[in-house]
Design a protein around this motif. Structure first.
Motif, PDB file in Angstrom:
ATOM      1  N   SER A  84      76.079  -1.038  16.908  1.00 26.40           N
ATOM      2  CA  SER A  84      75.923  -0.071  17.933  1.00 26.40           C
ATOM      3  C   SER A  84      76.088   1.349  17.464  1.00 26.40           C
ATOM      4  N   VAL A  85      76.940   1.611  16.064  1.00 27.95           N
ATOM      5  CA  VAL A  85      77.103   2.894  15.623  1.00 27.95           C
ATOM      6  C   VAL A  85      75.517   3.232  15.258  1.00 27.95           C
ATOM      7  N   LEU A  86      74.905   2.431  14.562  1.00 28.62           N
ATOM      8  CA  LEU A  86      73.705   2.675  13.914  1.00 28.62           C
ATOM      9  C   LEU A  86      72.538   3.001  15.276  1.00 28.62           C
ATOM     10  N   LEU A  87      72.627   2.235  16.142  1.00 28.23           N
ATOM     11  CA  LEU A  87      71.690   2.217  17.339  1.00 28.23           C
ATOM     12  C   LEU A  87      72.204   3.813  17.859  1.00 28.23           C
ATOM     13  N   ILE A  88      73.149   3.992  18.129  1.00 30.30           N
ATOM     14  CA  ILE A  88      73.531   5.660  18.857  1.00 30.30           C
ATOM     15  C   ILE A  88      73.123   6.661  17.800  1.00 30.30           C
ATOM     16  N   ALA A  89      73.629   6.416  16.506  1.00 29.20           N
ATOM     17  CA  ALA A  89      73.189   7.507  15.616  1.00 29.20           C
ATOM     18  C   ALA A  89      71.632   7.704  15.504  1.00 29.20           C
ATOM     19  N   GLY A  90      71.087   6.526  15.656  1.00 31.24           N
ATOM     20  CA  GLY A  90      69.430   6.802  15.578  1.00 31.24           C
ATOM     21  C   GLY A  90      68.879   7.386  16.691  1.00 31.24           C
ATOM     22  N   LEU A  91      69.328   6.840  17.880  1.00 38.06           N
ATOM     23  CA  LEU A  91      68.763   7.431  19.439  1.00 38.06           C
ATOM     24  C   LEU A  91      69.221   8.894  19.417  1.00 38.06           C
ATOM     25  N   LEU A  92      70.235   9.234  18.856  1.00 43.81           N
ATOM     26  CA  LEU A  92      70.606  10.744  18.923  1.00 43.81           C
ATOM     27  C   LEU A  92      69.768  11.584  17.928  1.00 43.81           C
ATOM     28  N   LYS A  93      69.185  11.171  17.046  1.00 45.98           N
ATOM     29  CA  LYS A  93      68.612  11.828  16.226  1.00 45.98           C
ATOM     30  C   LYS A  93      66.876  11.774  16.399  1.00 45.98           C
TER      31      LYS A  93
END
Lengths: 161, 249
Positions: A19-28
């Motif tokens: 979830s951290v990777l997914l959120i970080a990617g989506l925010l970028k």
């Protein structure tokens, strides 16, 4: 049947790192130009390479995050996630040691910030990334976990007679 | 006799089920891997293209006549012995406007007197922070206007018109109002506007971004003296600025 406690650790590792990777990617991914700037703020790569990394990193994070959440290729996704975190830890430590004051750009944003903000954030960023790297390493070593596609796809065929 | 047959049938059924499952798994694995590779490939490709800049798009790209030190020289005739001072700005950066107001006059005077070899590099990262293209448009315009010999005045006028609400610069201001105000007319004005409309300076603008990055400058305003980046917090007054320049000369 009762599950091995380590299975639940695996599930937690998958969901946290994923979830951290997914959120970080989506925010970028919505502002790739800014993602490039965040990479440039580290001053580690040649100019042209900063574009490649700035564009590719968000999508890599999203893909890895999704794979981990659904539990597909867990061992390899976990390993890749752990390696990514190691790269981030090196990048942040390097920026810190060179006296740069930057926003890590981990969840979008990035670029230069005040010295006070930066020195307050660096240790937090690094500790967080170490925790995430450990989650990835756990999965690389022991990918078994409940509610994952891996077990449905790759082990269901092996029915004991 | 019936038992071995039934066992055989069961075994075949089980093998068929396993083979079906294996095919299904393979299909899933191949699709996911292909999708991931394609997706990442597209982003890598676009990233590489972005890194190359706009070279292919601009056929008649121009280099400003006063191109120097990675940017544009304010006083191209300055003596070689004078220290090389480079100012890095982004036309949408509020701190750059302040810097221009505080130190612009003094730097211009030092340049005029030949005390420094002064040039400016315009960066465009604020476009990505704000989400418009005003920095790039203004930087392109400044490259174009250098051919009319009024780069420094154009620069001052752009900063004077910087919006405080982040709304950027409109084409009318950059293309018509400022150049007319600076006395451009006739063929000079037409040539400038053609350069502006065709973004003929955009490749040079991208080159300046790269030059800034290679010089270790990732924020604006930044001032370098003979290649050394000055810490902005030390620039508390005009005297401090002069001292810093002298110290690094």
């Amino acid at each position: 049947m009762t599950r091995d406690w380590r299975d639940w650790v695996g599930l937690a590792a998958r969901l946290i790192l994923g979830s951290v990777l997914l959120i970080a990617g989506l925010l970028k991914v919505g502002n790739l130009g800014q993602s490039v700037l965040a990479v440039q703020a580290y001053r580690l790569l040649p100019y042209e390479m900063t574009f490649l990394v700035g564009y590719a990193l968000p999508i890599v994070e999203i893909v890895l995050g999704l794979l981990l959440i659904v539990g597909l290729f867990t061992r390899w996704s976990g390993l890749a996630g752990a390696l990514l975190m190691v790269v981030f830890i090196i990048g942040i430590s390097s920026a810190w040691s060179r006296g740069l004051s930057l926003d890590c750009g981990c969840f979008g944003g990035g670029g230069e910030i005040s010295v006070e903000e930066a020195t307050a954030a660096y240790p937090v960023d690094i500790v967080r990334d170490i925790g995430l790297a450990l989650s990835g390493i756990w999965l690389a070593v022991r990918p078994e976990s409940p509610f994952g596609l891996d077990s449905r796809l790759f082990r269901a065929g092996k029915v004991d007679l | 006799m019936a038992t071995p047959n039934r066992r055989e049938t069961l075994r075949q059924q089980q093998e068929a089920a396993q083979a079906k499952h294996a095919r299904f798994t393979r299909a899933i694995v191949i699709s996911v891997v292909a999708l991931v590779v394609a997706l990442v490939g597209v982003f890598v490709f676009v990233g590489i293209q972005a890194g190359k800049g706009k070279a292919e798009q601009v056929a008649n790209a121009i280099t400003p006549p006063n191109a120097a030190a990675g940017g544009i020289a304010i006083n191209p005739g300055a003596p070689e012995s004078a220290p090389e001072v480079v100012l890095y700005v982004d036309y949408q950066c509020p701190a750059c406007r302040n810097f221009e107001e505080l130190f612009g006059g003094e730097l211009a005077k030092m340049a005029e007197d030949g005390e420094i070899r002064f040039s400016q590099v315009t960066m465009t990262f604020m476009d990505k922070n704000i989400g418009n293209d005003s920095s790039t448009k203004a930087a392109n315009a400044a490259v174009c206007v250098d051919r009319a010999g009024v780069y420094a005045d154009y620069n001052t006028a752009v900063f004077a018109n910087q919006a405080s609400d982040g709304s950027g610069y409109n084409d009318e201001l950059l293309r018509d109002l400022i150049p007319t105000e600076l006395g451009l007319s006739g063929e000079t004005l037409t040539a400038f506007q053609a350069c502006y409309d065709g973004s003929l300076g955009s490749q040079y603008v991208e080159d300046m971004n790269k030059y800034a990055y290679d010089s270790g400058v990732t924020s604006t305003p930044s001032l370098t003296v003979n290649g050394t980046v000055i810490d902005n917090s030390t620039l508390t007054s005009l005297d401090a600025l002069k001292d810093q320049i002298k110290a690094l000369s």
